[in-house]
Design a protein around this motif. Structure first.
Motif: not given
Length: 1159
Positions: A31-41, A396-406, A414-420
């Motif tokens: 977890x320390x070495x890998x980048x990751x998009x935000x996640x609401x906890x 591709x590497x630049x396609x990381x993002x957080x998608x929201x489904x409402x 209902x609102x949910x976050x899911x990242x790729x």
């Protein structure tokens, strides 16, 4: 032909379902070495009501790498937190902290808030949080007029609390703060109003106040009280039920899915109606159904669509019934069917995000990326929105993002976050390195090898560096990299290596597996039944792996057992000394190592004497009987076999308990037969195989009424203690025979056959003496019992006699005859019966020894006696001493004593045989003589004529012919010359008179040590097996001599190196073929090693260091050799090399050398 676009989309989704997304393990290093998009906890609830007295915290926590930054919107617009000094962020968090303590007004911050968490890989959104401040306004002041109502009428007291957030808790009390009692007639509705199905006169005894308690402050506001006046009438008319709530015959109810459905029906009527609930066309859902408020409220928990339908409540009393129908419609806010999940892909992979929700009405789905609607963003060739699914292709590497489904409908959203997250990571093996796993044989084990990589690596396992991959059969590799061995055996022990591989690299780790023997209890404790106080041993023999530390403990009743002073642990067995009741229970032996354990359980039952019976009770009271009932005590694991019932009375023998009855162990009552005039007290003892219990507590006392005695005394006797009296005795009645107070005895007596009147006396003891009686006169005797209630039945008559006097006459005409040397016979004339003056017991002869017919013999004149029982006229006197003069006389004897003596008679006993010689002894002064000595007999019984000596030699079981010697009467010594020094002798000696030989004395000479050895030698030499063994030994010696003779005739040439590997000295002479000539020396020292020599294998002596030549052993001249170089010179006796005068040895040759010489 054109294809439909929807078919292609469905096909693509089906293909993408087969793609496995990458899962990042919960490993800090990864977890320390890998980048990751935000996640609401963490976030606040959507409808957030706060206490106005406290600081306000609007929660928003998120994770991501790099750590995200946070922004907020309020009422749909950017909220600049920095401009408001009362608002701040919590450290390393997006949570807003509004400082109310510092003077902020909570009402100023009401509104709709939303949190945004951002890093360079995307933006995550929280739900829209509607912040509201709790309110509890005061109740408006109002004057309430008294409520006047007729008795039996219905009544509603309205509460109408002011609007509050959240709604308050409503309850009714009197102005004195006492709760209003509620029941089927009076109850509070869901709206807070108080309903009376019918009013009674006592309802006016109090006032009624509605109270509201706020949620946060817990303050209670009280409405002005209602005063109730009830107009009474003569008789309250009964009436059919009517509904107070709800109104009319039907109504509708809307409820959302997963909420609780509350249906309420309150009816009026006299008498108070009963409420029943039904559902049209089906059963009520009993598993989630609950009736409340005295059946007036129906609650269905977590309703679902199948709970829709028509419900009706029925109110009924004896005047009739009515029904109200409630139509229930169940709608649903959106709920998840398939909530979108975070997706991790490697570059070039495909994937999908699915957002499926349902509701009533069906919700609409809206997608956003990084908080912005997707339709408003620029088209992206790497993903496509297909309804509730987003399809990703060759990311591709630049396609990381957080998608929201409402997902939203009229009842909510209902609102949910899911990242790729697009990652390219070489293979990595996680977890500890070079781990040692120890496992018990035949168990299942797992060797962990957590790994990670993007693309997902393939993982293979190898054992002991072998090239074949482990999978299948006893091995199974799980998706997470774990190698499972279903049944571990000894051969599975070894070194295991896992290798993770993807296109970016390899990684490996090693696990060493050790297989241990299982821990087993091979002999466990067994169920036992032990008696209290005995010693019990509980075995526990354990076998375990010797490399593991074994610990054996004991448990009792599943609790750790403390080994106290009465217990000992010998090895692994448990011994309990003096077991008691507290030791009973289940004992478990637990054998435990750090890897496994085994246990064995046994039950120990302790037997003891039974506990005493309890709860004694007297029933069925009667004059002569009573029923005693008791409760048996615990049998203490040994069945009760019987009960003993005892009684105690407090008049005659207070404190003394007597057995009254016994009954079997399967009954607990007994009908007891009682005696009159006894103050009974009872107790019971229980019996089992171990003994009797302690006595039970005593029963209450039971007094029986008195009555005349039913029996008279027994064992009545009349006998004189003097010649002028008669003592009358009897056995007194006991306490259970007295039957009344003042027990006494009427004693009657008269002379027999005289016809005289009865004499009588009353006594209170068990004896009476009649005086001045004639000598030995028969009397008729009667003894009758009497108490205050009367006399016993007329007694029987018993014959007794007055006292005896000494006999007045002696036997006459006494004649005697000598029968032998030790006995005489007597004959006499009996005395007249009148002269006996009592009961004749016997005739008695008194006799004594006057002197012996042998000179110099001292004689005791002690008087002896011989009794002749009964009225006899002849008898025999025995055990007389022979060859003696005796005197004798006779008397008659009655109960008083001896009568006068008869005339004295004299007689002489003839000679008899003597007793055995005294002090018989022998000794042997040497090995040729045995000397015997003795003394004359103690009782010669006549003139000795000599001695008979008989002796016989014997050796073991063989006896020689006996020899008899007749010796003179004066001889007391005899010398015997032995025939051989090893034999033993048996002697018998007796004295003789003219009558014959007397008693013999026998003695054997003792067994000496050398004689015992000789005896054994002789015995063995006579055995057949020993003779055969000696013959076999002789034959073997003869064969050996023949073999030696043959070998000697062939010559003395032997291969030396084959016989013994000893290096030859420089002067040793060898033949060309390696043979060596041996000589045999004929001195006394032939069988002893010479100094500086060693023994060869065949027993000859070889000089180690010698410069002697072979010529030295000849008689002069050179030795001769055969063509093969062997020595053929004459064997001679060796001469000493140092002899100066030529003296030859005179020592004899050894037997072996002699044999060779003869050859």
């Amino acid at each position: 032909m054109k294809s439909h676009p929807g078919l292609w989309i469905s096909f693509i989704i089906l293909i993408l379902q087969l793609v496995c997304a990458i899962k990042v393990p919960q490993d800090p290093t990864i977890e320390r070495d890998l980048y990751q998009p935000p996640t609401i906890t963490k976030e606040s609830e959507k409808n957030y009501i706060v206490d106005p007295r406290d600081n306000i915290n609007i929660e928003c926590e998120a994770t991501g790498n790099p750590f995200p930054t946070f922004t907020w919107t309020r009422n749909g617009k950017f909220y600049n937190v920095a401009k408001d000094p009362k608002v701040s962020f919590r450290r390393r968090s997006g949570t807003l902290v509004i400082d109310i303590y510092g003077g902020g007004r909570p009402e100023d911050y009401e509104g709709e808030y939303q949190c945004f968490a951002r890093n360079r890989h995307g933006t995550a959104l929280s739900n829209k949080i509607v912040l509201q401040v709790s309110r509890s306004p005061l109740w408006p002041k109002e004057n309430l007029d008294p409520v006047v109502v007729n008795e039996g009428a219905s009544l509603i007291l309205q509460c109408n609390p002011p609007p509050s957030l959240p709604p308050p808790v409503i309850f009714w009390m009197s102005s004195s703060m006492e709760p209003i009692a509620q029941n089927r007639r009076v109850s509070q509705g869901l709206n807070g109003d108080l309903y009376f199905s019918n009013v009674l006169r006592e309802d006016a005894h109090t006032d009624y106040s509605c109270n509201a308690r706020s949620h946060f402050t817990h303050t209670i506001q009280q409405k002005n009280a209602y005063t109730l006046k009830v107009l009474t009438t003569r008789g309250v008319p009964e009436r059919i039920p009517t509904f107070l709530l709800p109104m009319g015959t039907s109504s509708t109810k809307l409820v959302l899915r997963d909420e609780d459905l509350l249906l309420e029906c309150i009816a009026s009527g006299v008498p108070t109606p009963e409420i029943m609930w039904y559902k049209k066309g089906g059963e009520l859902p009993n598993q989630k159904l609950k009736f409340e408020n005295f059946n007036k409220t129906l609650r269905i928990s977590r309703v679902s669509e199948e709970d829709s339908g028509e419900y009706f409540c029925q109110a009924s009393n004896r005047m009739g019934s009515i029904r109200h129908t409630i139509t229930v419609r169940v709608k649903a806010a959106p709920f998840w069917l398939d909530k979108p999940k975070d997706l991790i892909l490697a570059p070039g992979e495909n994937g999908r995000l699915v957002c499926r929700a349902n509701g009533n009405p069906k919700p609409t789905i809206q997608w956003m990326m990084n908080g912005e609607p997707i339709l408003a963003t620029e088209p992206n060739p790497n993903f496509e929105v297909a309804g509730d699914t987003i399809i990703f292709r060759e990311v591709q590497s630049g396609n990381s993002a957080v998608f929201q489904c409402n997902a939203s409908n009229a009842h909510g959203y209902l609102l949910a976050n899911a990242f790729i997250n697009i990652l390219d990571v070489p293979s990595r093996v996680l977890g500890p390195r070079n781990q040692l796993i120890r496992v018990i044989e035949y168990n299942r084990t797992q060797l962990d090898c957590p790994f990670f990589g993007s693309p997902i690596p393939t993982l293979r396992w190898f054992k002991n560096g072998q090239g074949s991959n482990l999978d299948g059969g006893n091995y199974r590799v799980h998706e997470n990299g774990t190698l499972e061995i279903s049944v571990v055996r000894k051969e599975d022990q070894g070194k295991y290596t896992c290798v993770a591989t993807n296109i970016l690299g390899n990684a490996e780790n090693t696990v060493r597996l050790e297989v241990k023997e299982p821990t087993r209890i091979i002999k466990g404790p067994e169920d036992q039944i032990a008696k209290r106080g005995t010693t019990v041993r509980l075995d526990c023999r354990v076998r375990s792996d010797p490399t593991l530390r074994l610990m054996v403990t004991w448990m009792k009743d599943d609790t750790q057992l403390h080994i106290g002073s009465r217990m000992s642990k010998e090895g692994d067995a448990l011994t309990i000394f003096g077991v008691a009741e507290r030791d009973q229970g289940a004992y478990t032996c637990v054998a435990r190592t750090e890897l496994d354990q085994d246990f064995a359980k046994a039950y120990l039952t302790i037997q003891d004497k039974p506990d005493p019976p309890m709860d004694l009770e007297l029933t069925d009271l009667a004059e002569r009987s009573v029923r005693l009932t008791w409760t048996p005590g615990d049998d203490n694991n040994s069945p009760i076999t019987g009960f003993i019932i005892q009684f105690e009375e407090n008049r005659y023998q207070p404190g003394t308990w007597h057995n009254l009855a016994s009954v079997p162990g399967n009954v607990n009552s007994a009908l007891l037969r009682l005696s009159p005039y006894v103050n009974y007290q009872f107790r019971v003892l229980a019996l089992n195989d171990l003994g009797s219990s302690m006595p039970s507590p005593s029963s209450e006392r039971y007094q029986t009424n008195g009555s005349p005695p039913e029996v008279n005394p027994g064992d009545i006797r009349g006998a004189g203690t003097r010649k002028d009296n008669m003592e009358i005795t009897w056995t007194a009645l006991n306490s259970t025979q007295a039957y009344g107070p003042n027990l006494r005895y009427i004693v009657k007596w008269r002379q027999r056959h005289t016809g005289e009147p009865w004499s009588n006396v009353t006594v209170w003891t068990n004896k009476h003496v009649v005086w001045n009686t004639p000598v030995y006169t028969p009397y008729e005797i009667r003894v009758q019992a009497e108490n205050e209630f009367g006399r016993a039945p007329e007694p029987g008559t018993v014959i007794g006699y007055s006292g005896e006097d000494y006999p007045k006459a002696a036997p006459t005409d006494i004649k005697l005859r000598v029968m032998n040397s030790t006995a005489i016979s007597l004959q006499w004339t009996r005395v007249a019966p009148a002269s006996v003056q009592g009961s004749l017991v016997e005739y008695r002869a008194y006799y004594w020894r006057e002197n012996s017919l042998l000179r110099g013999i001292w004689v005791s004149r002690k008087k002896l006696q011989q009794s002749f029982i009964g009225d006899r006229v002849r008898g025999i006197v025995s055990f007389l001493i022979p060859y003696s003069n005796y005197k004798i006389y006779m008397v008659a004897v009655n109960g008083r004593g001896d009568g006068p003596k008869s005339d004295i008679k004299e007689f002489t006993t003839p000679e008899g045989v003597p007793s055995q010689p005294k002090n018989f002894r022998f000794y042997d002064p040497n090995r040729e003589l045995i000397i015997l000595e003795w003394s004359p007999p103690e009782h010669p019984n006549g003139n000795l004529t000599g001695y008979s000596l008989r002796y016989q030699a014997f050796n073991g079981s063989r006896f020689a012919r006996p020899v008899v010697e007749i010796l003179s009467p004066n001889q007391t010594k005899y010398t015997l010359t032995r025939t051989d020094p090893i034999s033993r002798y048996r002697f018998t000696l007796s004295a003789r008179t003219q009558v014959g030989a007397g008693e013999v004395v026998t003695a054997d000479t003792p067994l000496k040590q050398d004689e015992a050895y000789t005896k054994n030698q002789v015995d063995i030499a006579t055995q057949g097996w020993f003779i055969g063994l000696m013959c076999a030994v002789a034959l073997l010696v003869l064969i050996l001599l023949i073999v030696c003779f043959i070998k000697r005739s062939r010559g003395g040439k032997y291969p030396v190196r084959e016989k013994k590997e000893v290096a030859l000295g420089p002067d040793d002479q060898k033949d060309e073929d390696g043979s060596f000539d041996y000589r045999f020396f004929g001195s006394d020292e032939d069988n002893k090693p010479l100094q500086g020599s060693q023994t060869s294998i065949d027993g000859t002596i070889k000089q180690q260091e010698s410069d002697d030549s072979l010529v030295d052993y000849g008689e002069g001249g050179e030795g001769q050799f055969n063509e093969d170089g062997s020595f053929i010179g004459q064997y001679t006796v060796k001469k000493d090399k140092d002899e100066t005068e030529g003296n030859e040895s005179s020592e004899a040759t050894s037997p072996v050398n002699a044999i060779y010489s003869l050859a």
